[in-house]
Write a protein that holds these residues in place. Structure first.
Motif, PDB file in Angstrom:
ATOM      1  N   ALA A  32      26.919 -61.431 -23.789  1.00  0.00           N
ATOM      2  CA  ALA A  32      27.691 -60.434 -23.036  1.00  0.00           C
ATOM      3  C   ALA A  32      28.197 -61.037 -21.727  1.00  0.00           C
ATOM      4  O   ALA A  32      29.356 -60.829 -21.344  1.00  0.00           O
ATOM      5  N   ALA A  33      27.348 -61.814 -21.056  1.00  0.00           N
ATOM      6  CA  ALA A  33      27.769 -62.453 -19.802  1.00  0.00           C
ATOM      7  C   ALA A  33      28.904 -63.438 -20.054  1.00  0.00           C
ATOM      8  O   ALA A  33      29.886 -63.474 -19.302  1.00  0.00           O
ATOM      9  N   LEU A  34      28.806 -64.211 -21.121  1.00  0.00           N
ATOM     10  CA  LEU A  34      29.867 -65.183 -21.425  1.00  0.00           C
ATOM     11  C   LEU A  34      31.162 -64.491 -21.837  1.00  0.00           C
ATOM     12  O   LEU A  34      32.244 -64.986 -21.532  1.00  0.00           O
ATOM     13  N   GLN A  35      31.069 -63.373 -22.508  1.00  0.00           N
ATOM     14  CA  GLN A  35      32.277 -62.634 -22.890  1.00  0.00           C
ATOM     15  C   GLN A  35      32.970 -62.090 -21.639  1.00  0.00           C
ATOM     16  O   GLN A  35      34.188 -62.109 -21.542  1.00  0.00           O
ATOM     17  N   ASP A  36      32.180 -61.643 -20.669  1.00  0.00           N
ATOM     18  CA  ASP A  36      32.745 -61.080 -19.441  1.00  0.00           C
ATOM     19  C   ASP A  36      33.356 -62.145 -18.537  1.00  0.00           C
ATOM     20  O   ASP A  36      34.410 -61.939 -17.958  1.00  0.00           O
ATOM     21  N   GLU A  37      32.682 -63.277 -18.416  1.00  0.00           N
ATOM     22  CA  GLU A  37      33.071 -64.283 -17.426  1.00  0.00           C
ATOM     23  C   GLU A  37      33.763 -65.508 -18.014  1.00  0.00           C
ATOM     24  O   GLU A  37      34.218 -66.358 -17.267  1.00  0.00           O
ATOM     25  N   LYS A  38      33.798 -65.655 -19.308  1.00  0.00           N
ATOM     26  CA  LYS A  38      34.448 -66.768 -20.020  1.00  0.00           C
ATOM     27  C   LYS A  38      33.685 -68.081 -19.957  1.00  0.00           C
ATOM     28  O   LYS A  38      33.454 -68.686 -20.974  1.00  0.00           O
ATOM     29  N   SER A  39      33.302 -68.575 -18.778  1.00  0.00           N
ATOM     30  CA  SER A  39      32.498 -69.800 -18.700  1.00  0.00           C
ATOM     31  C   SER A  39      31.541 -69.690 -17.521  1.00  0.00           C
ATOM     32  O   SER A  39      31.918 -69.255 -16.436  1.00  0.00           O
ATOM     33  N   LEU A  40      30.285 -70.048 -17.790  1.00  0.00           N
ATOM     34  CA  LEU A  40      29.230 -69.910 -16.790  1.00  0.00           C
ATOM     35  C   LEU A  40      28.227 -71.048 -16.920  1.00  0.00           C
ATOM     36  O   LEU A  40      28.042 -71.599 -18.004  1.00  0.00           O
ATOM     37  N   THR A  41      27.543 -71.339 -15.843  1.00  0.00           N
ATOM     38  CA  THR A  41      26.398 -72.241 -15.883  1.00  0.00           C
ATOM     39  C   THR A  41      25.150 -71.406 -16.172  1.00  0.00           C
ATOM     40  O   THR A  41      25.177 -70.172 -16.084  1.00  0.00           O
ATOM     41  N   ALA A  42      24.051 -72.076 -16.486  1.00  0.00           N
ATOM     42  CA  ALA A  42      22.792 -71.363 -16.711  1.00  0.00           C
ATOM     43  C   ALA A  42      22.383 -70.602 -15.450  1.00  0.00           C
ATOM     44  O   ALA A  42      21.886 -69.477 -15.532  1.00  0.00           O
ATOM     45  N   GLY A  43      22.607 -71.194 -14.292  1.00  0.00           N
ATOM     46  CA  GLY A  43      22.281 -70.513 -13.033  1.00  0.00           C
ATOM     47  C   GLY A  43      23.107 -69.255 -12.834  1.00  0.00           C
ATOM     48  O   GLY A  43      22.597 -68.223 -12.403  1.00  0.00           O
ATOM     49  N   GLU A  44      24.392 -69.348 -13.159  1.00  0.00           N
ATOM     50  CA  GLU A  44      25.268 -68.168 -13.030  1.00  0.00           C
ATOM     51  C   GLU A  44      24.899 -67.102 -14.053  1.00  0.00           C
ATOM     52  O   GLU A  44      24.930 -65.907 -13.758  1.00  0.00           O
ATOM     53  N   MET A  45      24.536 -67.534 -15.265  1.00  0.00           N
ATOM     54  CA  MET A  45      24.112 -66.572 -16.289  1.00  0.00           C
ATOM     55  C   MET A  45      22.848 -65.856 -15.854  1.00  0.00           C
ATOM     56  O   MET A  45      22.705 -64.653 -16.081  1.00  0.00           O
ATOM     57  N   ALA A  46      21.941 -66.590 -15.215  1.00  0.00           N
ATOM     58  CA  ALA A  46      20.702 -65.975 -14.736  1.00  0.00           C
ATOM     59  C   ALA A  46      21.020 -64.872 -13.729  1.00  0.00           C
ATOM     60  O   ALA A  46      20.437 -63.780 -13.787  1.00  0.00           O
ATOM     61  N   GLU A  47      21.959 -65.139 -12.831  1.00  0.00           N
ATOM     62  CA  GLU A  47      22.352 -64.120 -11.851  1.00  0.00           C
ATOM     63  C   GLU A  47      22.974 -62.905 -12.529  1.00  0.00           C
ATOM     64  O   GLU A  47      22.709 -61.766 -12.143  1.00  0.00           O
ATOM     65  N   CYS A  48      23.806 -63.138 -13.530  1.00  0.00           N
ATOM     66  CA  CYS A  48      24.498 -62.033 -14.233  1.00  0.00           C
ATOM     67  C   CYS A  48      23.553 -61.193 -15.083  1.00  0.00           C
ATOM     68  O   CYS A  48      23.764 -59.995 -15.222  1.00  0.00           O
ATOM     69  N   THR A  49      22.557 -61.833 -15.681  1.00  0.00           N
ATOM     70  CA  THR A  49      21.725 -61.146 -16.668  1.00  0.00           C
ATOM     71  C   THR A  49      20.387 -60.665 -16.134  1.00  0.00           C
ATOM     72  O   THR A  49      19.727 -59.852 -16.780  1.00  0.00           O
ATOM     73  N   GLY A  50      19.967 -61.204 -14.979  1.00  0.00           N
ATOM     74  CA  GLY A  50      18.646 -60.870 -14.472  1.00  0.00           C
ATOM     75  C   GLY A  50      17.538 -61.670 -15.139  1.00  0.00           C
ATOM     76  O   GLY A  50      16.362 -61.439 -14.889  1.00  0.00           O
ATOM     77  N   MET A  51      17.913 -62.616 -15.983  1.00  0.00           N
ATOM     78  CA  MET A  51      16.936 -63.486 -16.633  1.00  0.00           C
ATOM     79  C   MET A  51      16.695 -64.704 -15.744  1.00  0.00           C
ATOM     80  O   MET A  51      17.408 -64.921 -14.775  1.00  0.00           O
ATOM     81  N   THR A  52      15.694 -65.503 -16.083  1.00  0.00           N
ATOM     82  CA  THR A  52      15.454 -66.731 -15.340  1.00  0.00           C
ATOM     83  C   THR A  52      16.297 -67.863 -15.942  1.00  0.00           C
ATOM     84  O   THR A  52      16.720 -67.783 -17.102  1.00  0.00           O
ATOM     85  N   VAL A  53      16.501 -68.907 -15.158  1.00  0.00           N
ATOM     86  CA  VAL A  53      17.228 -70.075 -15.656  1.00  0.00           C
ATOM     87  C   VAL A  53      16.495 -70.666 -16.859  1.00  0.00           C
ATOM     88  O   VAL A  53      17.120 -71.086 -17.834  1.00  0.00           O
ATOM     89  N   GLU A  54      15.168 -70.665 -16.821  1.00  0.00           N
ATOM     90  CA  GLU A  54      14.381 -71.211 -17.927  1.00  0.00           C
ATOM     91  C   GLU A  54      14.624 -70.432 -19.214  1.00  0.00           C
ATOM     92  O   GLU A  54      14.745 -71.014 -20.294  1.00  0.00           O
ATOM     93  N   GLN A  55      14.686 -69.105 -19.106  1.00  0.00           N
ATOM     94  CA  GLN A  55      14.958 -68.291 -20.297  1.00  0.00           C
ATOM     95  C   GLN A  55      16.341 -68.598 -20.849  1.00  0.00           C
ATOM     96  O   GLN A  55      16.521 -68.711 -22.060  1.00  0.00           O
ATOM     97  N   ILE A  56      17.313 -68.730 -19.975  1.00  0.00           N
ATOM     98  CA  ILE A  56      18.677 -69.046 -20.390  1.00  0.00           C
ATOM     99  C   ILE A  56      18.709 -70.406 -21.072  1.00  0.00           C
ATOM    100  O   ILE A  56      19.267 -70.554 -22.169  1.00  0.00           O
ATOM    101  N   CYS A  57      18.120 -71.405 -20.418  1.00  0.00           N
ATOM    102  CA  CYS A  57      18.150 -72.776 -20.950  1.00  0.00           C
ATOM    103  C   CYS A  57      17.418 -72.891 -22.283  1.00  0.00           C
ATOM    104  O   CYS A  57      17.742 -73.763 -23.097  1.00  0.00           O
TER     105      CYS A  57
END
Length: 90
Positions: A32-57
């Motif tokens: 959902a975060a990637l659909q909204d923002e088109k391209s993101l880093t794991a750090g940016e995804m963590a901010e958008c989703t409320g998840m940790t960078v480790e969970q994203i990675c």
């Protein structure tokens, strides 16, 4: 994916089941975060989703193997922003 062995205690099997439910929710939030923002880093995804960078990675390579995401390429190399690779939905 079941990461337990037949002889593992029942608690391990329950934990694996619980983990699979988390994984599905994590995947949904990342996509959902990637659909909204088109391209993101794991750090940016963590901010958008409320998840940790480790969970994203942990989830991004799985999503890449499934053909849902890919690392953005720039001049033949992985695009980096703030030390993280930049990802996009496929």
């Amino acid at each position: 994916m079941n990461n337990t062995r037949a002889y593992d205690p029942v608690s391990s099997h329950c934990a694996a089941e619980h983990s699979a439910r988390f994984a599905d929710r994590h995947v949904s939030r990342i996509m959902a975060a990637l659909q909204d923002e088109k391209s993101l880093t794991a750090g940016e995804m963590a901010e958008c989703t409320g998840m940790t960078v480790e969970q994203i990675c942990r989830r991004l390579p799985e999503l890449e193997r499934r053909g849902h995401t890919q690392v953005v390429q720039f001049e033949g190399a992985d695009l980096l922003r703030n030390g993280y690779r930049v990802w996009e939905a496929v």
